[in-house]
Design a protein around this motif. Structure first.
Motif, short mmCIF file in Angstrom:
data_model
loop_
_atom_site.label_atom_id
_atom_site.label_comp_id
_atom_site.label_asym_id
_atom_site.label_seq_id
_atom_site.Cartn_x
_atom_site.Cartn_y
_atom_site.Cartn_z
N GLU A 61 57.40 -85.90 -80.85
CA GLU A 61 57.02 -87.27 -81.22
C GLU A 61 58.15 -87.95 -82.00
N LYS A 62 58.77 -87.20 -82.91
CA LYS A 62 59.87 -87.76 -83.70
C LYS A 62 61.07 -88.09 -82.82
N CYS A 63 61.42 -87.16 -81.92
CA CYS A 63 62.58 -87.36 -81.04
C CYS A 63 62.33 -88.48 -80.03
N GLY A 64 61.12 -88.52 -79.46
CA GLY A 64 60.81 -89.49 -78.41
C GLY A 64 60.19 -90.77 -78.91
N ASN A 65 59.87 -90.82 -80.20
CA ASN A 65 59.27 -92.01 -80.82
C ASN A 65 57.98 -92.44 -80.11
N PHE A 66 57.03 -91.53 -80.07
CA PHE A 66 55.73 -91.84 -79.46
C PHE A 66 54.66 -91.02 -80.17
N SER A 67 53.40 -91.33 -79.89
CA SER A 67 52.27 -90.62 -80.50
C SER A 67 51.44 -89.96 -79.42
N ILE A 68 51.35 -88.65 -79.47
CA ILE A 68 50.55 -87.92 -78.48
C ILE A 68 49.07 -88.20 -78.71
N GLU A 69 48.65 -88.29 -79.98
CA GLU A 69 47.23 -88.54 -80.27
C GLU A 69 46.80 -89.91 -79.75
N ALA A 70 47.68 -90.90 -79.83
CA ALA A 70 47.35 -92.24 -79.31
C ALA A 70 47.17 -92.20 -77.79
N GLU A 71 47.97 -91.37 -77.12
CA GLU A 71 47.93 -91.28 -75.65
C GLU A 71 46.83 -90.32 -75.17
N CYS A 72 46.64 -89.21 -75.89
CA CYS A 72 45.75 -88.14 -75.42
C CYS A 72 44.88 -87.60 -76.56
N PRO A 73 43.95 -88.42 -77.08
CA PRO A 73 43.16 -87.99 -78.24
C PRO A 73 42.31 -86.74 -77.99
N LYS A 74 41.79 -86.60 -76.78
CA LYS A 74 40.95 -85.43 -76.48
C LYS A 74 41.77 -84.14 -76.48
N LEU A 75 43.01 -84.25 -76.05
CA LEU A 75 43.89 -83.08 -76.02
C LEU A 75 44.22 -82.63 -77.45
N ILE A 76 44.45 -83.59 -78.34
CA ILE A 76 44.73 -83.26 -79.74
C ILE A 76 43.48 -82.64 -80.39
N ALA A 77 42.31 -83.18 -80.09
CA ALA A 77 41.06 -82.61 -80.63
C ALA A 77 40.89 -81.17 -80.14
N TRP A 78 41.21 -80.93 -78.87
CA TRP A 78 41.16 -79.56 -78.31
C TRP A 78 42.11 -78.64 -79.07
N ALA A 79 43.35 -79.11 -79.31
CA ALA A 79 44.35 -78.29 -80.00
C ALA A 79 43.88 -77.94 -81.40
N LYS A 80 43.28 -78.90 -82.09
CA LYS A 80 42.77 -78.64 -83.45
C LYS A 80 41.63 -77.62 -83.43
N ARG A 81 40.81 -77.66 -82.37
CA ARG A 81 39.75 -76.64 -82.23
C ARG A 81 40.38 -75.27 -82.05
N CYS A 82 41.40 -75.20 -81.21
CA CYS A 82 42.09 -73.92 -80.96
C CYS A 82 42.70 -73.38 -82.24
N MET A 83 43.26 -74.28 -83.06
CA MET A 83 43.93 -73.85 -84.29
C MET A 83 42.96 -73.24 -85.31
N LYS A 84 41.66 -73.48 -85.13
CA LYS A 84 40.67 -72.88 -86.01
C LYS A 84 40.43 -71.41 -85.68
N ARG A 85 40.91 -70.97 -84.52
CA ARG A 85 40.79 -69.57 -84.14
C ARG A 85 41.87 -68.77 -84.87
N GLU A 86 41.47 -67.65 -85.43
CA GLU A 86 42.42 -66.83 -86.19
C GLU A 86 43.59 -66.40 -85.33
N SER A 87 43.32 -66.07 -84.07
CA SER A 87 44.37 -65.59 -83.17
C SER A 87 45.47 -66.64 -82.99
N VAL A 88 45.08 -67.91 -82.92
CA VAL A 88 46.04 -69.01 -82.71
C VAL A 88 46.76 -69.33 -84.02
N ALA A 89 45.99 -69.45 -85.10
CA ALA A 89 46.59 -69.78 -86.41
C ALA A 89 47.64 -68.75 -86.81
N LYS A 90 47.38 -67.48 -86.50
CA LYS A 90 48.33 -66.41 -86.85
C LYS A 90 49.58 -66.43 -85.98
#
Length: 219
Positions: A168-197
């Motif tokens: 996002e910093k390099c390309g000057n864009f917002s993924i959440e603005a373009e793909c909010p459901k994908l970001i919500a999915w990623a945040k759900r995945c990050m709650k899993r211990e296997s992913v967070a670790k």
């Protein structure tokens, strides 16, 4: 005899992250061995003489190469817990299709976003957003790509999430603005211990990219 599991890996690799997540999901103890890709170790060259790339999963002395093949191997070798791939042949084929899509269509544009400039970088950003929108369409309103169960496509994609900030910093864009459901999915995945670790902190990736550009001669 206890299984000996070794992973030859490189911490920023979104491909290696897949194997780490898969092993953690199955609660498999493994010996993580960090590799220097600019000075490849004898064990890496011996265990992956064809591609000479990480990740390499070594199970009882036998190497398994390529991250998505490793995820499938882990699923079949240690069948306890959630299965990563569906039992239904059609659904299984669909999951493998999207895993292949991520390898062939998502990775390439990311290199242009952080490694190129001007029109080439803009083209990479545009293509990357298009590919993410296709993935978001496939995800739909599901919890995970496979429905209620965290699985193969989630594992294939989630490693890219820790690269999103620097892209996002390099390309000057917002993924959440373009793909909010994908970001919500990623945040759900990050709650899993296997992913967070298994995923490094986004800030660490952001600091790493300028060092990587110097190493490969991009200024």
């Amino acid at each position: 005899m206890a299984d000996e599991v070794i992973l030859l890996d490189y911490w920023p690799s979104m491909f290696g992250m897949r194997t780490r997540v898969a092993l953690e999901e199955k609660n498999i103890k493994f010996d993580y061995r960090e590799q220097d890709l600019f000075n490849k170790s004898p064990i890496l060259l011996e265990m992956n003489p064809v591609h000479k790339k990480i990740p390499v999963l070594i199970h009882n002395g036998k190497p398994v190469c390529e991250s998505l093949i490793q995820v499938e191997y882990i699923d079949e070798t240690w069948p306890g817990g959630n299965s990563f791939l569906p039992s239904d042949p059609y659904q299984r084929a669909q999951a493998k299709f999207w895993g292949d899509f991520i390898d062939k269509k998502v990775y390439g544009p990311t290199r242009l976003i952080w490694g190129a400039k001007g029109e080439e970088q803009e083209a990479g950003t545009k293509e990357f957003i298009e590919m993410l929108k296709m993935l978001e369409s496939e995800l739909g309103d599901k919890t995970y790509f496979g429905g209620e169960t965290f699985g193969y496509v989630d594992i294939a994609m989630i490693g890219f999430y820790c690269w999103f900030d620097v892209l996002e910093k390099c390309g000057n864009f917002s993924i959440e603005a373009e793909c909010p459901k994908l970001i919500a999915w990623a945040k759900r995945c990050m709650k899993r211990e296997s992913v967070a670790k298994s995923l490094p902190d986004s800030d660490k990736i952001t600091k790493f990219v300028p060092e990587l550009k110097k190493k490969i001669g991009i200024e």
